[in-house]
Write an enzyme that holds these catalytic residues in place. Structure first.
Site, mmCIF file in Angstrom:
data_model
loop_
_atom_site.group_PDB
_atom_site.id
_atom_site.type_symbol
_atom_site.label_atom_id
_atom_site.label_comp_id
_atom_site.label_asym_id
_atom_site.label_seq_id
_atom_site.Cartn_x
_atom_site.Cartn_y
_atom_site.Cartn_z
ATOM 1 N N PRO A 77 3.675 -39.094 27.012
ATOM 2 C CA PRO A 77 4.705 -38.490 26.164
ATOM 3 C C PRO A 77 4.060 -37.560 25.136
ATOM 4 O O PRO A 77 3.002 -37.864 24.602
ATOM 5 C CB PRO A 77 5.346 -39.696 25.464
ATOM 6 C CG PRO A 77 4.968 -40.885 26.298
ATOM 7 C CD PRO A 77 3.632 -40.559 26.879
ATOM 8 N N CYS A 78 4.691 -36.442 24.881
ATOM 9 C CA CYS A 78 4.104 -35.438 23.969
ATOM 10 C C CYS A 78 5.154 -34.877 23.008
ATOM 11 O O CYS A 78 5.101 -33.708 22.632
ATOM 12 C CB CYS A 78 3.480 -34.289 24.774
ATOM 13 S SG CYS A 78 2.505 -34.788 26.179
ATOM 14 N N GLN A 79 6.123 -35.701 22.627
ATOM 15 C CA GLN A 79 7.246 -35.194 21.840
ATOM 16 C C GLN A 79 6.837 -34.590 20.505
ATOM 17 O O GLN A 79 7.564 -33.779 19.939
ATOM 18 C CB GLN A 79 8.265 -36.313 21.581
ATOM 19 C CG GLN A 79 8.957 -36.810 22.821
ATOM 20 C CD GLN A 79 8.264 -38.041 23.387
ATOM 21 O OE1 GLN A 79 7.057 -38.178 23.275
ATOM 22 N NE2 GLN A 79 9.026 -38.919 24.011
ATOM 23 N N GLY A 80 5.696 -34.994 19.984
ATOM 24 C CA GLY A 80 5.285 -34.490 18.675
ATOM 25 C C GLY A 80 5.124 -32.987 18.626
ATOM 26 O O GLY A 80 5.212 -32.381 17.550
#
Length: 339
Positions: A77-80
């Site tokens: 996950p790379c939502q940042g």
């Protein structure tokens, strides 16, 4: 050629790479339901419910002493990156992506593969792509990186599913495989499951894809039907082949007020993306949602692959997965380049 699958889910990437001849020696995910399904379908129960951080600290150092790790695969996950600047990548939401980076740095495999949603290409002016190339590329860990937005439907899978694959190989630039010359429709994918039960198929396989998915299995797993209300059945019955709720009178679609609601698979085109919101799309011929097996088939999981857990969890597990057929196509190409 031994590989590690981080953020493995139920193992769509793992399965495709295994079919291409790689051996998965370790797999990690924080979602227990997915790990249970992953292990349920394998003789060696290698997947663990564990954070990648703990894996990197406790297990990876011992693993790389025993084995040469050829590759690391996964979908961190790379939502940042949706809000942070290019330099401010220490957003807590990027922790898992940075742990993937740490694993690659520690193991120094011959290749890595990251799969992610297409939005990561453009999110925050491409901050994720820039950071990935900076960290993993020639000036970072030394990998030659290529990335491309792929649609599963271009590779013999009966589903429009767009995902980005980032492939890094040491001293070689990965060349993505060319799209196939044909596309399969939703009906091509699952027509032999019409009328099927947990005891028998609905008909003989209608095409090569169905034969491949069935393998030697004599009856379909996860072929349980959902009981809908009369109102739901009535509404679904009015949605045309390949249409959606917007094709109905306004007083009906105002019930949902959601553009993606009540989409119907088409007999003339690939399925829309199989996602975790399984009540958003419906069978092309019958007034119901697809079964878990039909969803898994459209994702290209073989019929021998059983999804376990509650029904809602099963749909979510399938919707979160990478199509194994697409993973195998990429894995075959990597194997060819490494050899």
């Amino acid at each position: 050629m031994k590989i590690i699958d981080l953020f493995c889910g139920i193992g769509g990437l793992s399965l495709g790479f295994e079919q291409a001849g790689f051996e998965v020696v370790s797999a990690v995910d924080m979602w227990k339901d997915a790990v249970v399904t992953y292990n349920h379908n394998r003789k060696d129960k290698i997947a663990k419910v564990e954070t990648v951080e703990d894996f990197n600290d406790k297990e990876l150092p011992k693993l790389i002493q025993r084995e040469h790790i050829t590759g690391i695969i996964g979908g961190p996950p790379c939502q940042g990156f949706s809000t942070v600047g290019r330099r401010d990548v220490d957003d807590p939401r990027n922790k898992m992506y940075l742990e993937f980076y740490k694993a690659v740095k520690l193991a120094s495999p011959d290749f890595f593969v990251i799969e992610n949603v297409k939005g990561m290409l453009t999110l925050n002016k491409g901050a994720f792509v820039k950071d990935l190339i900076e960290r993993f590329g020639p000036k970072g860990l030394g990998y030659t990186i290529n990335y491309q937005l792929l649609n599963a439907a271009d590779y013999g899978i009966p589903q429009n599913r767009y995902r980005v694959f980032y492939v890094g190989i040491k001293n070689k630039k990965f060349e993505f495989p060319e799209p196939f010359e044909y596309k399969l429709t939703a009906k091509d994918g699952i027509s032999d499951l019409e009328g099927a039960t947990s005891e028998h198929y609905g008909s003989a396989p209608q095409n090569d894809f169905q034969k491949k998915m069935r393998g030697g299995v004599s009856k379909p797993l996860n072929q349980d039907y959902t009981n809908h209300s009369e109102q739901t059945i009535s509404i679904i019955s009015q949605v045309p082949d390949g249409g959606n709720i917007r094709d109905l009178p306004e007083e009906i679609w105002q019930v949902r007020k959601y553009n993606k609601a009540f989409e119907r698979m088409g007999t003339f085109k690939p399925s829309n993306t199989i996602d975790t919101g399984h009540r958003n799309y419906f069978h092309y011929a019958e007034p119901r949602i697809p079964t878990v097996r039909e969803s898994a088939r459209i994702q290209s999981f073989p019929d021998s692959f059983e999804i376990v857990g509650t029904r809602g969890s099963q749909y979510k597990q399938v919707g979160n997965a990478v199509p194994p057929m697409l993973a195998k196509i990429i894995a075959d190409k990597i194997k060819e380049m490494l050899s």
